[in-house]
Design a protein around this motif. Structure first.
Motif, short mmCIF file in Angstrom:
data_model
loop_
_atom_site.label_atom_id
_atom_site.label_comp_id
_atom_site.label_asym_id
_atom_site.label_seq_id
_atom_site.Cartn_x
_atom_site.Cartn_y
_atom_site.Cartn_z
N ALA A 15 0.84 -1.26 0.02
CA ALA A 15 0.01 0.08 -0.07
C ALA A 15 0.91 1.38 -0.01
CB ALA A 15 -1.11 -0.10 1.36
N SER A 16 2.23 1.08 -0.37
CA SER A 16 3.07 2.34 -0.15
C SER A 16 2.78 3.01 -1.79
CB SER A 16 4.56 2.02 -0.18
OG SER A 16 4.74 1.13 -1.35
N ARG A 17 2.18 2.44 -2.32
CA ARG A 17 1.87 3.10 -3.80
C ARG A 17 0.97 2.31 -4.61
NH1 ARG A 17 7.30 0.59 -4.95
NH2 ARG A 17 6.81 -1.09 -6.43
N GLY A 18 0.43 2.82 -5.60
CA GLY A 18 -0.41 2.04 -6.61
C GLY A 18 -1.86 1.87 -5.92
N ALA A 37 1.33 -1.47 4.27
CA ALA A 37 2.28 -2.00 4.51
C ALA A 37 3.07 -2.13 3.12
CB ALA A 37 1.92 -3.66 4.93
N SER A 38 4.50 -2.18 3.16
CA SER A 38 5.15 -2.32 2.14
C SER A 38 6.58 -2.94 2.64
CB SER A 38 5.53 -1.31 1.18
OG SER A 38 6.04 -0.30 1.70
N ALA A 64 7.10 -4.45 6.11
CA ALA A 64 7.03 -5.89 6.12
C ALA A 64 7.04 -6.61 4.92
CB ALA A 64 5.63 -6.35 7.05
N ASN A 92 -2.87 -7.45 -1.26
CA ASN A 92 -2.86 -6.75 -2.45
C ASN A 92 -1.31 -6.72 -2.87
OD1 ASN A 92 -3.56 -4.42 -4.29
ND2 ASN A 92 -1.73 -3.47 -3.21
N ILE A 95 4.08 -8.34 -7.49
CA ILE A 95 5.05 -8.03 -8.39
C ILE A 95 4.87 -8.63 -9.65
CG2 ILE A 95 6.68 -7.57 -6.71
CD1 ILE A 95 7.77 -10.37 -7.27
N THR A 142 -6.46 -8.69 -4.09
CA THR A 142 -6.15 -8.18 -5.54
C THR A 142 -5.73 -9.04 -6.24
OG1 THR A 142 -5.84 -5.88 -4.22
CG2 THR A 142 -5.31 -6.25 -7.02
N SER A 143 -6.47 -9.83 -7.20
CA SER A 143 -6.14 -10.68 -7.97
C SER A 143 -5.87 -9.96 -9.62
CB SER A 143 -7.15 -11.88 -8.34
OG SER A 143 -6.78 -12.76 -9.37
N SER A 144 -6.22 -10.60 -10.54
CA SER A 144 -6.06 -10.00 -11.93
C SER A 144 -7.01 -10.66 -12.92
CB SER A 144 -4.69 -10.17 -12.56
OG SER A 144 -4.46 -9.40 -13.75
N PRO A 188 -8.60 -6.53 -11.37
CA PRO A 188 -8.32 -5.46 -12.27
C PRO A 188 -8.00 -5.87 -13.38
CG PRO A 188 -7.01 -5.51 -10.25
CD PRO A 188 -7.53 -7.04 -10.16
N ILE A 191 -4.63 -0.93 -14.73
CA ILE A 191 -4.90 0.13 -13.96
C ILE A 191 -3.54 0.98 -13.79
CG2 ILE A 191 -5.38 0.89 -11.64
CD1 ILE A 191 -7.61 -0.91 -13.18
N THR A 193 -0.69 2.79 -12.46
CA THR A 193 0.12 2.58 -11.32
C THR A 193 1.67 3.23 -11.44
OG1 THR A 193 0.55 0.33 -11.16
CG2 THR A 193 -1.75 1.05 -10.08
#
Ligand code: NAP
Length: 261
Positions: A15-18, A37-38, A64, A92, A95, A142-144, A188, A191, A193
């Motif tokens: 959750a630090s980005r994107g 967390a990231s 973490a 979520n 990579i 968060t799948s894809s 998703p 997206i 990001t």
């Protein structure tokens, strides 16, 4: 109207980005305490500070690595230390490095599976006592579309991890139902990001052209779907996956898009 989720606590990995940051921001706007967390602690803390300042809802950032048992356990403990509860887990973190078969190494395959799929098992396990104590726990994955529905060269490991998440979800939903916990997934499309930006302008332009809505999605589009799964109103929905992709998986052929001009 949806019942307020104010005062509940969500752990959001990656959750630090994107997309993860977008989920944390949307949840905080709804009054949900957020644990961001990231792997990078400074980036998680910076994101949490910005979210707290913008929304006025408490948010903490934790460094973490959720592909490890120790990282997942430390994350759950940090959430409990600060907020005393975990009501929602958004798994979520992910990579998407590309490597084609023939060149892909076992280590590369393992890294994607560990980060995207094993982390789901590890974070669910670490948060399970608190999610159970919540009485209305929510797990949002968060799948894809890539893997469960579509394929793309270089992403056989990634696609396997994302399809694997949905397989995990269906049995977890059955096992955790008696605890009052629901398990659902957002799928998703493409997206916009920071991670997507690294794919380069040609990839992004090509993807936008293949989407009936002719644009990549926004992190808010995924966050709104995650918020629905986290809501009290979605309490009877479990083991389900929602595609949020601007219609990307719909065209049967390039001709179907060409006919629309
Ligand atoms: P992103 O911009 O690259 O952000 C990924 C986040 O995950 C970062 O906060 C990163 O921080 C964190 N992360 C990576 N490995 C981690 C680990 N081992 N432990 C903890 N945190 C970790 O990616 P994104 O585009 O927002 O994608 C987020 C999720 O959505 C992924 O699961 C991805 O597969 C999925 N998704 C994305 C798209 C898209 O179009 N963007 C489409 C379908 C699905 P650190 O590097 O500091 O750890």
């Amino acid at each position: 109207m949806f019942a307020s989720l104010s005062g509940r606590t969500a752990v959001i990995t990656g959750a630090s980005r994107g997309i993860g940051r977008g989920i944390a921001r949307r949840f905080a706007a709804a009054g949900i305490n957020t644990v961001v967390a990231s792997r990078s602690a400074p980036e998680a803390q910076a994101a949490a500070a910005a979210i707290a300042a913008e929304t006025g809802t408490p948010s903490i950032g934790i460094g973490a690595d959720v592909s490890t048992e120790a990282g997942a356990a430390a994350l759950a403990q940090a959430a409990l230390d600060r907020f005393g509860a975990i009501d929602i887990l958004c798994a979520n973190a992910g990579i998407f490095p590309a490597a084609r078969l023939g060149a892909m190494t076992g280590a590369e395959f393992d890294q994607v599976i560990d980060t995207n799929l094993k982390s789901l098992f590890l974070t669910v396990s670490a948060c399970l006592p608190a999610l159970t104590a919540s009485g209305a726990g929510r797990i949002v994955i968060t799948s894809s579309i890539t893997g469960p529905v579509t394929g793309y060269p270089g992403w056989s490991h990634y696609g396997a991890s994302k399809a694997g998440q949905l397989g995990f979800m269906r049995t977890a939903a059955i096992e955790l139902a008696p605890r009052g916990i629901t398990v659902n997934a957002v799928m998703p499309g493409n997206i916009m990001t920071e991670g997507m930006a690294e794919m380069g302008p040609d990839y992004i332009a090509g993807m936008a052209a293949a989407i009936p809505q002719k644009a990549l999605g926004r992190v808010e589009d995924i966050a709104n779907a995650a918020l629905y799964f986290a809501s009290a109103e979605a309490g009877y929905v479990t083991g389900q996956a929602l595609i949020v992709d601007g219609g990307q998986v719909l065209p049967e052929s390039p001709q179907a898009m060409a006919e629309m001009g």
